[in-house]
Design a protein around this motif. Sequence first.
Motif, PDB file in Angstrom:
ATOM      1  N   UNK A  52      24.282 130.425 153.566  1.00 16.14           N
ATOM      2  CA  UNK A  52      24.948 130.359 154.871  1.00 16.14           C
ATOM      3  C   UNK A  52      26.145 131.304 154.949  1.00 16.14           C
ATOM      4  N   UNK A  53      26.908 131.396 153.857  1.00 17.01           N
ATOM      5  CA  UNK A  53      28.064 132.290 153.853  1.00 17.01           C
ATOM      6  C   UNK A  53      27.638 133.751 153.943  1.00 17.01           C
ATOM      7  N   UNK A  54      26.629 134.126 153.172  1.00 20.05           N
ATOM      8  CA  UNK A  54      26.150 135.504 153.231  1.00 20.05           C
ATOM      9  C   UNK A  54      25.601 135.845 154.618  1.00 20.05           C
ATOM     10  N   UNK A  55      24.874 134.900 155.205  1.00 18.26           N
ATOM     11  CA  UNK A  55      24.334 135.118 156.545  1.00 18.26           C
ATOM     12  C   UNK A  55      25.457 135.264 157.566  1.00 18.26           C
ATOM     13  N   UNK A 248      16.230 116.343 162.953  1.00 18.69           N
ATOM     14  CA  UNK A 248      16.529 116.804 164.302  1.00 18.69           C
ATOM     15  C   UNK A 248      17.272 118.129 164.336  1.00 18.69           C
ATOM     16  N   UNK A 249      18.303 118.290 163.497  1.00 19.19           N
ATOM     17  CA  UNK A 249      19.040 119.556 163.478  1.00 19.19           C
ATOM     18  C   UNK A 249      18.160 120.703 163.002  1.00 19.19           C
ATOM     19  N   UNK A 289      26.123 123.946 161.089  1.00 26.80           N
ATOM     20  CA  UNK A 289      25.851 122.501 161.040  1.00 26.80           C
ATOM     21  C   UNK A 289      25.663 121.992 159.616  1.00 26.80           C
ATOM     22  N   UNK A 290      25.050 122.794 158.757  1.00 26.76           N
ATOM     23  CA  UNK A 290      24.684 122.330 157.420  1.00 26.76           C
ATOM     24  C   UNK A 290      25.845 121.751 156.616  1.00 26.76           C
ATOM     25  N   UNK A 291      27.035 122.376 156.613  1.00 29.55           N
ATOM     26  CA  UNK A 291      28.135 121.780 155.829  1.00 29.55           C
ATOM     27  C   UNK A 291      28.463 120.353 156.241  1.00 29.55           C
ATOM     28  N   UNK A 292      28.353 120.042 157.536  1.00 28.48           N
ATOM     29  CA  UNK A 292      28.651 118.698 158.003  1.00 28.48           C
ATOM     30  C   UNK A 292      27.474 117.751 157.754  1.00 28.48           C
ATOM     31  N   UNK A 293      26.253 118.236 157.950  1.00 31.15           N
ATOM     32  CA  UNK A 293      25.070 117.390 157.795  1.00 31.15           C
ATOM     33  C   UNK A 293      24.864 116.984 156.344  1.00 31.15           C
TER      34      UNK A 293
END
Length: 336
Positions: A52-55, A248-249, A289-293
């Motif tokens: 996610x960070x690289x993206x 869902x996400x 969203x991923x860090x929170x999910x």
Amino acid sequence: MDTAEVILSVLVVVIIIVSLLSNVLVLICFLYNPEIRKQVPGLFNLNLTFCNLLLTVSNMPLTLVGLVSKAQPGGDGFCQIVGFLETFLSTNSMLSMAALSIDRWIAVVFPLRYHSKMRHKDAAFVLGYTWAHSMSFSTVAACLSWVGYHRLYASCTLSNPRASSRTQFVVFTIFFHSFTFLLSFIVLCVTYLKVLKVARFHCKRIDVITMQTLVLLVDIHPSVRQRCLEEQKRRRQRATRKISTFIGTFMLCFAPYVITRIVELFPAVPINPHWGIVSKCLAYSKAACDPFVYSLLRHQYKKTCTDIINKLLKRSSLNASGRRHESQVNSIPTVE
């Protein structure tokens, strides 16, 4: 730029900021807390955070540049490298989510055998597969010159400007999304639905024990009885809400983009250019969203964040008190 493009540009900026801050925070928690590093899911979360960070730093800003300037950012070679990264990182992140769901399935369905079934070397093997899977599709697309600037998405991604290889590109695109998005979605559904089934079974057992206890406690206050019943309801809803969030996400963020890429293969079907950017923004929003999910809303990460903040505040307060004490000492007159 029209109003829609301005709104989309602001949306991309917001996604970049949220994704960057949240994923960096997850990385800080991972480095700060040794207990998180010892856990097997921590490796999957670390890989997902890394992707996610690289993206966020490599692809999202260039999409913003392409959206604002309405032109390809950089030369063809640079855009091919960025497109290769986009294909690799998006594939790797989807497979990392599938790996996390498998880990949760083993932990819930086979709790007594979890530590023997999911060790660090097993997690490393799974991550090795995700990297090999992602690298193979990205390399094939790059070698066949199927990555470049795509005006519909204003980004460097999978693209085939040559009509001579259109059939091969269509087969590759369908095969690619089937073995990334569709495979990950099936794994998420199968594993999390089994987890939900086991969680509901345990909740039902707890509810039976609770009701038997309430029947025996005849003199229990009605408010206490009501709180127990409400806790039963919350317990049942909590498991369903978590599973719905995971699946869902994933669908909300990735499905519109994947469906658009499939529909795009049929030239007879027109696609609104603004919708292309919207679907790309939805795919990018998964990185925010991923860090929170998967991490920051969990108790362990919340506690780690609180410890870090308290440590920083304590250090700043100690430095401030030290400076005040030093200024007081310096203000005392000396006799020469």
